[in-house]
Design an enzyme around this catalytic site. Sequence first.
Site, PDB file in Angstrom:
ATOM      1  N   ASP A 119       9.833  68.266  29.160  1.00 43.07           N
ATOM      2  CA  ASP A 119      10.690  68.344  27.971  1.00 43.07           C
ATOM      3  C   ASP A 119      10.153  69.324  26.932  1.00 43.07           C
ATOM      4  OD1 ASP A 119      12.560  66.581  28.866  1.00 43.07           O
ATOM      5  OD2 ASP A 119      11.959  64.912  27.580  1.00 43.07           O
ATOM      6  N   LYS A 148      15.628  69.408  25.767  1.00 41.29           N
ATOM      7  CA  LYS A 148      16.874  69.230  25.030  1.00 41.29           C
ATOM      8  C   LYS A 148      16.535  69.196  23.546  1.00 41.29           C
ATOM      9  CE  LYS A 148      18.063  65.550  27.450  1.00 41.29           C
ATOM     10  NZ  LYS A 148      18.830  64.370  27.901  1.00 41.29           N
ATOM     11  N   MET A 188      13.632  61.169  14.692  1.00 46.53           N
ATOM     12  CA  MET A 188      14.863  61.958  14.822  1.00 46.53           C
ATOM     13  C   MET A 188      15.837  61.694  13.671  1.00 46.53           C
ATOM     14  SD  MET A 188      15.421  61.527  18.963  1.00 46.53           S
ATOM     15  CE  MET A 188      15.432  59.725  18.873  1.00 46.53           C
TER      16      MET A 188
END
Length: 258
Positions: free
Chosen positions: A33, A55, A168
Site C-alpha cells: 500500500d 489507494k 483519516m
Amino acid sequence: MKLSLIGAGPGDPDLITLKAIKTLAVADVILYDALANPCLLSYASKEAELVYVGKRLGQHSVSQDEINRIILQNTLAGKHVARLKGGDPVIFGRGFEEMDYVRAYGVETEIIPGISSSVAVPSLKGIPVTKRGMAESFWVITGHTKDRELPKDMELAAKSSATIVILMGISKIDEIMAIFSANGKEATPVAIIQNGTTPEEKTITGEVFNIAEKVKKNNIKSPAIIVIGETVRLCPDYINSYLATNHLVENEKQAKHG
C-alpha cells in the site's frame, strides 16, 4: 497457496515485527500500500514480484475488486502472497475483506499484526492515550465511512472523557470540531500529527475551537491523525505552544499599559 496479511507499522521501517520480516522474505508476491514504507521491500527475496496497489484520496488507485483478483489469481496459482498494509492490517483497512474473499476459494490465510499509528504516533510524541487520573480509556475512530460521511460514533465520542484518536479525518476537520464544540469541548486540547514516525513528520497543537484554523494555516494534509483529550497537555509541542502563546499575550498586555 497462501495469503499473509501483514501490518507494516506506522511509517518508521524499524517499527515492524520480526514475524512480518520473515514472511516478506519467503513470499512469492508482495502487494503493498501507499502507507507501507517502501524500505520494507528490501526484506523481499530477489525473485519476489512486487505489486503497488496503493489507494490515496483524490488520486487514481487500484480498485478493491482488482486487488482481490490479483490476490486470488496468484494464490490459486500456488503462490504465497503477502499483503503489506500500513499500520495494523485490520484497523480501518479492508484486509479482512480480502481474507474473506480468498477463503471462499479454499485459500489458507493468516494475519500478522502491525503497530497501529493510533497508539504509536501519539505515544512517540509524548501523548499517552491513557493515563491514570487523566484518561481511563481511549477511542479510535475513522474520520469517514465508506459513503464519505462522519461515523455516528463521533457524536458519542464527543460526549466522552476518553482520549479520542481519529484516523483519516483531516478532510472533515471542521465538521469534527463542530461536533466537539457543540458538546462543550471547545477548550479541550488537540494534537494533529502528519506523517508520524517518518522524517516528514509535522505536528500542530491547539484546542478544539482553533485547531481547524491551524490545520489550514500550516497546510496539514493526509496522512495525519487527530488526538483530542486531556493527555495532549503532556505533549512537549503543546506545552511549548501554550507557553509561547501566554508569553505573547503577556507582552501585549505590558505594551498596552506602557
